[in-house]
Design an enzyme around this catalytic site. Sequence first.
Site, PDB file in Angstrom:
ATOM      1  N   ALA A 171       0.428  -1.562  -0.065  1.00  0.00           N
ATOM      2  CA  ALA A 171       0.121   0.188  -0.357  1.00  0.00           C
ATOM      3  C   ALA A 171       0.839   1.173   0.100  1.00  0.00           C
ATOM      4  O   ALA A 171       0.230   1.933  -0.880  1.00  0.00           O
ATOM      5  CB  ALA A 171      -0.846  -0.271   1.065  1.00  0.00           C
ATOM      6  N   GLY A 172       1.919   1.258   0.921  1.00  0.00           N
ATOM      7  CA  GLY A 172       2.656   2.684   1.008  1.00  0.00           C
ATOM      8  C   GLY A 172       3.569   2.458  -0.482  1.00  0.00           C
ATOM      9  O   GLY A 172       3.472   3.945  -0.690  1.00  0.00           O
ATOM     10  N   PHE A 194     -10.007 -19.076  -5.725  1.00  0.00           N
ATOM     11  CA  PHE A 194      -9.925 -19.013  -4.364  1.00  0.00           C
ATOM     12  C   PHE A 194     -11.258 -19.448  -3.592  1.00  0.00           C
ATOM     13  O   PHE A 194     -12.162 -18.838  -4.294  1.00  0.00           O
ATOM     14  CB  PHE A 194      -9.318 -17.840  -4.502  1.00  0.00           C
ATOM     15  CG  PHE A 194      -8.600 -17.400  -3.545  1.00  0.00           C
ATOM     16  CD1 PHE A 194      -6.918 -17.899  -4.327  1.00  0.00           C
ATOM     17  CD2 PHE A 194      -8.476 -16.741  -2.782  1.00  0.00           C
ATOM     18  CE1 PHE A 194      -5.431 -18.327  -3.804  1.00  0.00           C
ATOM     19  CE2 PHE A 194      -6.789 -17.225  -1.606  1.00  0.00           C
ATOM     20  CZ  PHE A 194      -6.124 -17.463  -2.540  1.00  0.00           C
ATOM     21  N   GLN A 254      -9.700 -11.778  11.122  1.00  0.00           N
ATOM     22  CA  GLN A 254      -9.945 -12.749  10.221  1.00  0.00           C
ATOM     23  C   GLN A 254      -9.152 -13.870  10.787  1.00  0.00           C
ATOM     24  O   GLN A 254      -8.113 -14.520  10.871  1.00  0.00           O
ATOM     25  CB  GLN A 254      -9.374 -12.480   8.763  1.00  0.00           C
ATOM     26  CG  GLN A 254      -9.437 -13.506   7.505  1.00  0.00           C
ATOM     27  CD  GLN A 254     -10.230 -13.532   6.085  1.00  0.00           C
ATOM     28  OE1 GLN A 254      -8.906 -13.549   5.605  1.00  0.00           O
ATOM     29  NE2 GLN A 254     -10.618 -13.993   6.039  1.00  0.00           N
ATOM     30  N   HIS A 274      -7.607 -17.639   9.494  1.00  0.00           N
ATOM     31  CA  HIS A 274      -7.345 -18.428   8.577  1.00  0.00           C
ATOM     32  C   HIS A 274      -7.550 -19.909   8.727  1.00  0.00           C
ATOM     33  O   HIS A 274      -7.270 -20.184  10.401  1.00  0.00           O
ATOM     34  CB  HIS A 274      -5.649 -18.487   8.010  1.00  0.00           C
ATOM     35  CG  HIS A 274      -5.607 -18.835   6.666  1.00  0.00           C
ATOM     36  ND1 HIS A 274      -5.932 -19.837   6.133  1.00  0.00           N
ATOM     37  CD2 HIS A 274      -5.358 -17.272   5.571  1.00  0.00           C
ATOM     38  CE1 HIS A 274      -6.075 -19.914   4.318  1.00  0.00           C
ATOM     39  NE2 HIS A 274      -5.322 -18.612   4.155  1.00  0.00           N
ATOM     40  N   LEU A 281       1.014 -20.229   7.863  1.00  0.00           N
ATOM     41  CA  LEU A 281       0.277 -19.724   6.631  1.00  0.00           C
ATOM     42  C   LEU A 281       0.533 -20.816   5.746  1.00  0.00           C
ATOM     43  O   LEU A 281       1.375 -21.207   5.153  1.00  0.00           O
ATOM     44  CB  LEU A 281      -0.119 -18.803   6.068  1.00  0.00           C
ATOM     45  CG  LEU A 281      -1.577 -18.596   5.188  1.00  0.00           C
ATOM     46  CD1 LEU A 281      -2.833 -18.567   5.595  1.00  0.00           C
ATOM     47  CD2 LEU A 281      -1.156 -17.437   3.717  1.00  0.00           C
ATOM     48  N   GLU A 322      -4.257 -20.434   0.875  1.00  0.00           N
ATOM     49  CA  GLU A 322      -5.537 -21.427   0.128  1.00  0.00           C
ATOM     50  C   GLU A 322      -5.331 -21.175  -1.123  1.00  0.00           C
ATOM     51  O   GLU A 322      -6.465 -22.294  -1.341  1.00  0.00           O
ATOM     52  CB  GLU A 322      -6.470 -19.932   0.786  1.00  0.00           C
ATOM     53  CG  GLU A 322      -7.615 -20.303   0.169  1.00  0.00           C
ATOM     54  CD  GLU A 322      -8.933 -18.973   0.508  1.00  0.00           C
ATOM     55  OE1 GLU A 322      -9.594 -18.604   1.867  1.00  0.00           O
ATOM     56  OE2 GLU A 322      -9.404 -18.615  -0.611  1.00  0.00           O
ATOM     57  N   ARG A 362     -13.374 -18.012   4.516  1.00  0.00           N
ATOM     58  CA  ARG A 362     -12.393 -18.071   5.393  1.00  0.00           C
ATOM     59  C   ARG A 362     -13.277 -18.206   6.654  1.00  0.00           C
ATOM     60  O   ARG A 362     -13.186 -18.998   7.994  1.00  0.00           O
ATOM     61  CB  ARG A 362     -11.501 -17.336   5.777  1.00  0.00           C
ATOM     62  CG  ARG A 362     -10.181 -17.614   4.545  1.00  0.00           C
ATOM     63  CD  ARG A 362      -9.676 -16.447   4.859  1.00  0.00           C
ATOM     64  NE  ARG A 362      -8.496 -16.945   3.536  1.00  0.00           N
ATOM     65  CZ  ARG A 362      -7.387 -16.027   3.305  1.00  0.00           C
ATOM     66  NH1 ARG A 362      -7.484 -15.158   3.344  1.00  0.00           N
ATOM     67  NH2 ARG A 362      -6.914 -16.141   1.854  1.00  0.00           N
ATOM     68  N   HIS A 408      -4.917 -13.899  11.188  1.00  0.00           N
ATOM     69  CA  HIS A 408      -4.668 -13.987   9.794  1.00  0.00           C
ATOM     70  C   HIS A 408      -4.728 -12.570   9.093  1.00  0.00           C
ATOM     71  O   HIS A 408      -3.750 -12.084   9.138  1.00  0.00           O
ATOM     72  CB  HIS A 408      -5.006 -14.709   8.544  1.00  0.00           C
ATOM     73  CG  HIS A 408      -4.389 -14.411   7.470  1.00  0.00           C
ATOM     74  ND1 HIS A 408      -3.134 -15.123   7.005  1.00  0.00           N
ATOM     75  CD2 HIS A 408      -5.263 -14.453   6.526  1.00  0.00           C
ATOM     76  CE1 HIS A 408      -3.055 -14.497   5.745  1.00  0.00           C
ATOM     77  NE2 HIS A 408      -4.358 -14.841   5.111  1.00  0.00           N
ATOM     78  N   GLU A 442      -4.145  -2.354   4.939  1.00  0.00           N
ATOM     79  CA  GLU A 442      -4.106  -3.328   5.753  1.00  0.00           C
ATOM     80  C   GLU A 442      -4.622  -2.585   7.118  1.00  0.00           C
ATOM     81  O   GLU A 442      -5.691  -2.474   7.658  1.00  0.00           O
ATOM     82  CB  GLU A 442      -3.555  -4.319   6.102  1.00  0.00           C
ATOM     83  CG  GLU A 442      -4.400  -5.702   6.897  1.00  0.00           C
ATOM     84  CD  GLU A 442      -3.653  -6.694   7.417  1.00  0.00           C
ATOM     85  OE1 GLU A 442      -2.710  -6.683   6.500  1.00  0.00           O
ATOM     86  OE2 GLU A 442      -4.123  -7.582   8.138  1.00  0.00           O
ATOM     87  N   ARG A 474     -13.262 -10.676   4.954  1.00  0.00           N
ATOM     88  CA  ARG A 474     -11.863 -10.768   3.932  1.00  0.00           C
ATOM     89  C   ARG A 474     -12.256 -11.432   2.605  1.00  0.00           C
ATOM     90  O   ARG A 474     -11.749 -13.465   3.310  1.00  0.00           O
ATOM     91  CB  ARG A 474     -10.735 -10.243   3.509  1.00  0.00           C
ATOM     92  CG  ARG A 474      -9.881 -10.003   2.995  1.00  0.00           C
ATOM     93  CD  ARG A 474      -9.270 -10.009   2.770  1.00  0.00           C
ATOM     94  NE  ARG A 474      -7.151 -10.415   3.985  1.00  0.00           N
ATOM     95  CZ  ARG A 474      -7.095 -11.447   2.824  1.00  0.00           C
ATOM     96  NH1 ARG A 474      -6.760 -11.569   1.725  1.00  0.00           N
ATOM     97  NH2 ARG A 474      -5.915 -11.876   4.075  1.00  0.00           N
ATOM     98  N   LEU A 525      -4.470  -7.576  -0.988  1.00  0.00           N
ATOM     99  CA  LEU A 525      -3.472  -7.046  -2.595  1.00  0.00           C
ATOM    100  C   LEU A 525      -3.716  -6.330  -3.743  1.00  0.00           C
ATOM    101  O   LEU A 525      -3.417  -5.037  -3.618  1.00  0.00           O
ATOM    102  CB  LEU A 525      -2.243  -8.624  -3.028  1.00  0.00           C
ATOM    103  CG  LEU A 525      -1.950  -9.160  -1.687  1.00  0.00           C
ATOM    104  CD1 LEU A 525      -0.925 -11.086  -2.541  1.00  0.00           C
ATOM    105  CD2 LEU A 525      -0.827  -8.511  -1.594  1.00  0.00           C
TER     106      LEU A 525
END
Length: 576
Positions: A14-15, A118, A231, A233, A243, A246, A277, A348, A378, A389, A395
Site C-alpha cells: 500500500a505504502g 479462491f 480473520q 485463516h 500460513l 488458500e 474463511r 491472519h 491493511e 475478507r 493485495l
Amino acid sequence: MLQHDVIIVGGGLAGSRAALEIKKQNPNIDVGLVAKTHPIRSHSVAAQGGIAASLKNVDPEDSWEAHAFDTVKGSDYLADQDAVEILTKEAPEVIIQLEHMGVLFSRLEDGRISQRAFGGHSHKRTCYAADKTGHAILHELVNNLRRNNVKIYDEWYVMELIFEENQAKGLVMYHIETGKLEVVRAKAVMFATGGYGRVFNTTSNDYASTGDGLAMTAAVGLPLEDMEFVQFHPTGLFPVGVLISEAVRGEGAYLRNSDGDRFMEKYAPKQMELAPRDITSRAITLEIRAGRGIKPDGSAGGNFVHLDLTHMGKEKIMSRVPFCWEEAERLVGVDAVVEPMPVRPTAHYSMGGIPVNTDGRVRKNGTELTEGFFAAGECACVSVHGANRLGSNSLLECIVFGRRTGMKIAEYVGGDRPFPNIEPQAYLDQAQTRIDQLLQQTGKTRLHDLKQRFQDTMSEHCSVFRTDEIMAAGIEQIQNLKAEYDNIFLDDKATHWNTELIEAMELQSILKVGEAILTSAYHREESRGAHSREDFPVRNDQEYLGHTLSFCSDEGVTIEYMPVVINRFEPKERKY
Ligand SMILES: Cc1cc2nc3c(=O)[nH]c(=O)nc-3n(C[C@H](O)[C@H](O)[C@H](O)COP(=O)(O)OP(=O)(O)OC[C@H]3O[C@@H](n4cnc5c(N)ncnc54)[C@H](O)[C@@H]3O)c2cc1C
C-alpha cells in the site's frame, strides 16, 4: 527538523504503491517513506496465494459485477458497496500496470496471466506468481521507489503522529541503529502500517505486525473502525501457526477430520473447501470440539485437522504451491506429496482499521474528515471487506487504494500548499522521556512475560467463537495487564540497536489495539462474518447493520456506529 511534502509510514504494497503514484502524478512532490523494517521485509512479501481481478483469462463468464457481488456477500453485507465497486472495477487495470512494471505473474500456455480458484469467489480470478505473489509484486514496487527518487528511511520506528487542530502535521521517529530521534513535518501524512496479527498468540503475521499505526491514530483521539472483525485463516500449520495458503485448496486439496471425512460437506455443501474463511475456520473449530480433531499420533481427539494434497500429485504440488510444500517439510517435517499437513485456524487479517473514505482520507468521526491525514492497505478500513475478507482481495485493496490515495494526496498537496507549523522540541523531549523511562524502569515484570499473557488472553477471550461472559472477563484482564505495563523492565539498556526497546513500544500498541478489538466485539450482540457469538448466533440487520467506531482513551473504549453504504446489493442470507 526534517521535512517532506508527503511522508508515508509503511513500505509494503500500500505504502509503496501510493509513493509511486504521487511521483507519477507530479515528480516534483518530495516524498519520504519510513519503515521500521527494510521495505522489502514488510509483511506483504509473505503473501502467497494471489491477487484477484476479473481479467477473464481463464473464465470468460467473469465480470467486475460478479467480483463485487462475491466480495459483498463474503463481507456478510457489511462492506461499503461504493468502495467495493472501485476495488473490483479498477482491478484488471491495476494488474496490467503491475505487469508493465515488471511483475512476473504465472502464465497460461498462450502467455496471458494465469488465474486460479479462491475461497468465496464464484469464478477463477486470482492472478498469482506460484505461491510467492507478494514477493513478486513488492520487489518490483520497491525497486521502482529508488528509481523515482522516493527518500527511504528504513529501520526507523515511528513513535507518534503529530496531530493538532484536526490536522496531521508530521511524525516523531526513532532511528533503530543510532537511537536518534527526529521530527519530520509534512503537508500530508499517510499511514500504510499493515495489520496486527501479533495481538494473538498464534498468527500467520510477521513480528512487525503490531498495529502501531492504529495505536498512534487512537492515541490522538481518532476512532478505529470495525475492530471486532478479525480473520482467522483456516489453515495455519500446526503447531507454529505459519500460513498454508488458500491456494493449496484452490488447487484442489481436501480438509479431513480424524475419521478421514471431508467434513466441509456438512458446512458448505456447494463450495466445500473453498467456502469463505470465516465459515471454514468455524467448521474446523467445531470438528475439533466434537472430538474429530487429530492428535500427533494420528488418533482422534486432538486439536488439528488434516489438509490433504496427496491426490494432487508431485508435479502439480511442486509447480503450483512449492513454497507451501517447503514450509511443511522444513517446519514440521511433513512431506505433503505423501502425507497430509496438520492445520488449524490462525489469526491472519484485520478487516477493521483506521476509518477512511474512498479517497483514503481519515475520518474524524462518522461525518467529518481530518486534514492532511491519509491511510490505505491493511491498517485502513475503507471498508471493502466488511465482516469477512475474501482471499486475494487484500493485495488488490493495497494496490487499488494505494494508487488512489497516492493520486488524492498529489491533488491535496497541490502546487503551493504551505508546510504546517510545529514546535518540534516539545515532541522530541516527550519521546526522549518515554524512551528513558522504559530503559530505566526497575519493575518486576519481564516484557516477554507480560506480552505472552496478553496474547494468551486475546486468543482465549476473543477468538473464532465468542460469548458475553468470556469477553467481559477478557476486558477486565486487559485492564490489569495495561496497569502492569509500568512495572516492566528491560534487560537491554543500550541506546542503539535495542530491539527490546522497540518490542516494549510495540507491546503498548498491541495492548491498545487488543482493547479496541475486545470492546467492539463485546458490544456487537449478533453474529456476522468473522464475528461469531455463541450467545447471539444470528445476524441482526435491524440493530447491527452498521460499522463500529471505537474511541480509545485512558478511561476505556467508547462505541458509536456509522451507516453502511448499500447501493447495489440488498442484504440476503449468506449460503455457500
Ligand atoms: C502469510 C500471509 C499471506 C498472505 N497472502 C495473501 C494473498 O495471497 N493474497 C492477499 O490478497 N492477501 C494476502 N495476505 C494479506 C496481505 O498480504 C496483507 O494484507 C497486505 O500485504 C498488507 O500490506 P500493507 O502494505 O498494508 O502492509 P505491510 O506489508 O504489512 O507493511 C507494513 C509496513 O509498515 C511499516 N510499519 C509498521 N509500523 C511502523 C512503525 N511504527 N514505524 C515505521 N514503520 C512501520 C512496516 O515496517 C512495513 O513496512 C497475506 C498475509 C499473510 C500474513
